[in-house]
Design a protein around this motif. Structure first.
Motif, PDB file in Angstrom:
ATOM      1  N   THR A  54       0.829  -1.201   0.000  1.00  0.00           N
ATOM      2  CA  THR A  54       0.000   0.000   0.000  1.00  0.00           C
ATOM      3  C   THR A  54       0.864   1.252   0.000  1.00  0.00           C
ATOM      4  OG1 THR A  54      -1.608  -1.285   1.255  1.00  0.00           O
ATOM      5  CG2 THR A  54      -1.977   1.080   1.104  1.00  0.00           C
ATOM      6  N   ALA A  55       1.685   1.411   1.023  1.00  0.00           N
ATOM      7  CA  ALA A  55       2.612   2.540   1.103  1.00  0.00           C
ATOM      8  C   ALA A  55       3.508   2.337   2.310  1.00  0.00           C
ATOM      9  CB  ALA A  55       1.853   3.865   1.246  1.00  0.00           C
ATOM     10  N   HIS A  56       4.688   2.920   2.272  1.00  0.00           N
ATOM     11  CA  HIS A  56       5.547   2.927   3.449  1.00  0.00           C
ATOM     12  C   HIS A  56       4.940   3.844   4.510  1.00  0.00           C
ATOM     13  CE1 HIS A  56       8.976   0.725   1.755  1.00  0.00           C
ATOM     14  NE2 HIS A  56       8.710   1.341   0.619  1.00  0.00           N
ATOM     15  N   ALA A  57       4.976   3.369   5.757  1.00  0.00           N
ATOM     16  CA  ALA A  57       4.493   4.143   6.905  1.00  0.00           C
ATOM     17  C   ALA A  57       3.063   4.637   6.703  1.00  0.00           C
ATOM     18  CB  ALA A  57       5.424   5.329   7.179  1.00  0.00           C
ATOM     19  N   LEU A  58       2.213   3.769   6.161  1.00  0.00           N
ATOM     20  CA  LEU A  58       0.808   4.141   5.977  1.00  0.00           C
ATOM     21  C   LEU A  58       0.189   4.411   7.349  1.00  0.00           C
ATOM     22  CD1 LEU A  58      -1.435   4.316   3.742  1.00  0.00           C
ATOM     23  CD2 LEU A  58      -2.120   2.037   4.517  1.00  0.00           C
ATOM     24  N   PRO A  59      -0.311   5.620   7.607  1.00  0.00           N
ATOM     25  CA  PRO A  59      -0.784   5.962   8.958  1.00  0.00           C
ATOM     26  C   PRO A  59      -1.831   5.005   9.500  1.00  0.00           C
ATOM     27  CG  PRO A  59      -0.587   7.942   7.621  1.00  0.00           C
ATOM     28  CD  PRO A  59      -0.357   6.772   6.696  1.00  0.00           C
ATOM     29  N   GLU A  60      -2.760   4.559   8.658  1.00  0.00           N
ATOM     30  CA  GLU A  60      -3.817   3.670   9.127  1.00  0.00           C
ATOM     31  C   GLU A  60      -3.242   2.348   9.656  1.00  0.00           C
ATOM     32  OE1 GLU A  60      -5.734   6.525   6.277  1.00  0.00           O
ATOM     33  OE2 GLU A  60      -3.803   5.495   6.449  1.00  0.00           O
TER      34      GLU A  60
END
Length: 427
Positions: A54-60
């Motif tokens: 999804t993404a690096h360090a995805l806040p969720e």
């Protein structure tokens, strides 16, 4: 050689591969970018081997992990586990397999190992059909069914494995045929193989071969195989470790490109669903999953913290239509890459679907794989601020491109431009 590299070599096996002449230590990431220990920033087009989906360090996801860690990190499957049950319910529904049961593991290797255990126990046969050029993991059972010699270090095996044509469209004895005739030839090969062997337990296949260089058959091949397999009582295991969760763009699962005769009997998954957490698993119809006549547990599979991460990651993926983004941005990226490589005599083929793209390199004027060129492009791309992967059944001569599924159009254009410069610099 850095101090950390020297320390790594002093305590790690010689066969533990590292990319680059001067290996990277990645210290942090955000979105589609990562930074190394020297502060250099890179656009990440490989996502930790398709795992940072999804993404690096995805806040969720980081929030879900932190909150769960503050409650309880581990309990094992000996106790009821709410996040695991919730995740299993969602995956059972998404799998398309009727009356599905879900078992969680910690990796794709372990998931495929479990699928092989289920299939051989259910059919009471230790014979497995696999695809040439395939890769299914590094355990004793999974290396023994891997059809890619570079990743199969032993011929010793608890299984008898027979290999089928069809995983590689543009090489091999059927490469010059039309898609329709290619499928017919591969089906005839499967029929012939089944006529000369005892009853196999299962066919295991990646809808798109990952380590093999992002190769795939024409849509419909596994549907045609399924018709033959059903007639012979052979299970179909779809290895979705790299193709699951919408990465191919057109479908949520890779098997859905071959869906004429319904879902597979068994589906395996891992990598991206945890967005970096160690999550794998098996989905099978209850009759197959429940065939074991002994007790079992998983110490770490389905742990509360990995399930919390997976639930948050899956919710984000579905709510933001990342499958659609993979289709749209991936389609743009593959056309852009075909454009920038069109004049390169070293590029044999740009292939793939969604955000799962391979660039096969050969020695100019030949059809011979060129792993040295792939290594040189990898280095040049790094120097330009882009991280790629490599693979292929022909001496790792394929550049593998699989960014996080939140990749933007601007980042796709940036990566293609860096890769064009890298091909020029390495050529």
């Amino acid at each position: 050689m850095t101090g950390l590299h020297e320390r790594h070599l002093a305590v790690s096996p010689e066969w533990l591969a590292l990319y680059y002449r001067h290996p990277l230590e990645l210290t942090h990431g955000e979105g589609r970018h990562v930074w190394d220990a020297d502060g250099n920033r890179y656009l990440d087009f490989f996502g930790g081997i398709l795992t940072t989906m999804t993404a690096h360090a995805l806040p969720e996801v980081t929030k879900a992990v932190a909150e769960q860690a503050g409650r309880i990190i581990h309990s094992s499957t000996l106790y009821l586990n709410r996040p695991m049950v919730e995740m299993a319910e969602r995956i059972a529904t998404l799998s398309g397999i009727p009356d599905a049961r879900v078992f969680f593991t910690t990796s794709g290797t372990e998931a495929n190992d479990t699928a092989l255990l289920l299939a051989t126990a259910y059919r009471r046969s230790n014979q497995i059909l696999a695809m040439r050029n395939s890769y299914h993991g590094r355990s004793f059972s999974t290396v023994s069914i891997t059809g890619n010699q570079a990743w199969s270090p032993t011929s010793l095996s608890p299984l008898q494995t027979l290999y089928v044509h069809g995983g590689v469209r543009s090489r091999g004895p059927y490469a010059e045929l039309s898609d329709e005739r290619f499928i017919q030839a591969c089906v005839a090969d499967l029929e012939d193989l089944l006529g000369h062997t005892r009853r196999p337990a299962a066919l295991i296949a990646e809808p798109v071969q990952g380590v093999g260089g992002f190769t795939s058959p024409p849509d419909g091949l596994f549907a045609a195989f399924r018709e033959v397999l059903d007639r012979h009582g052979v299970l179909w295991i779809s290895d979705e470790v790299q193709t699951g969760w919408g990465r191919t763009g057109d479908h949520f699962w890779g098997w859905q490109a071959h869906a004429e005769h319904g879902p597979p009997d068994v589906l395996t998954f891992a990598k991206g669903i945890g967005n970096g957490m160690s999550v794998g698993g098996v989905v099978a119809r209850a009759e197959v999953m429940n065939c074991l006549d002994a007790n079992s547990i998983s110490t770490f599979g389905g742990s509360p913290i990995t399930m919390a991460a997976s639930l948050a990651n899956l919710s984000y993926l579905l709510e933001h239509d990342l499958q659609g983004n993979a289709r749209r941005v991936g389609g743009l990226l593959i056309e852009r890459l075909r454009g920038v490589t069109a004049a390169s005599p070293a590029v044999r083929e740009v292939r793939g679907r969604g955000l799962m793209i391979g660039i096969e390199l050969v020695k100019p004027g030949t059809d011979e794989a060129d792993p040295e060129a792939a290594a040189a492009v990898l280095e040049a791309a790094r120097a330009g601020g882009l991280l790629l992967g490599k693979g292929g059944g022909h001496d790792t001569s394929v550049l593998r491109i699989a960014p996080p599924l939140t990749l933007t159009v601007a980042e796709a254009e940036e990566g293609a431009a860096i890769l064009a410069d890298a091909l020029h610099a390495a050529g």
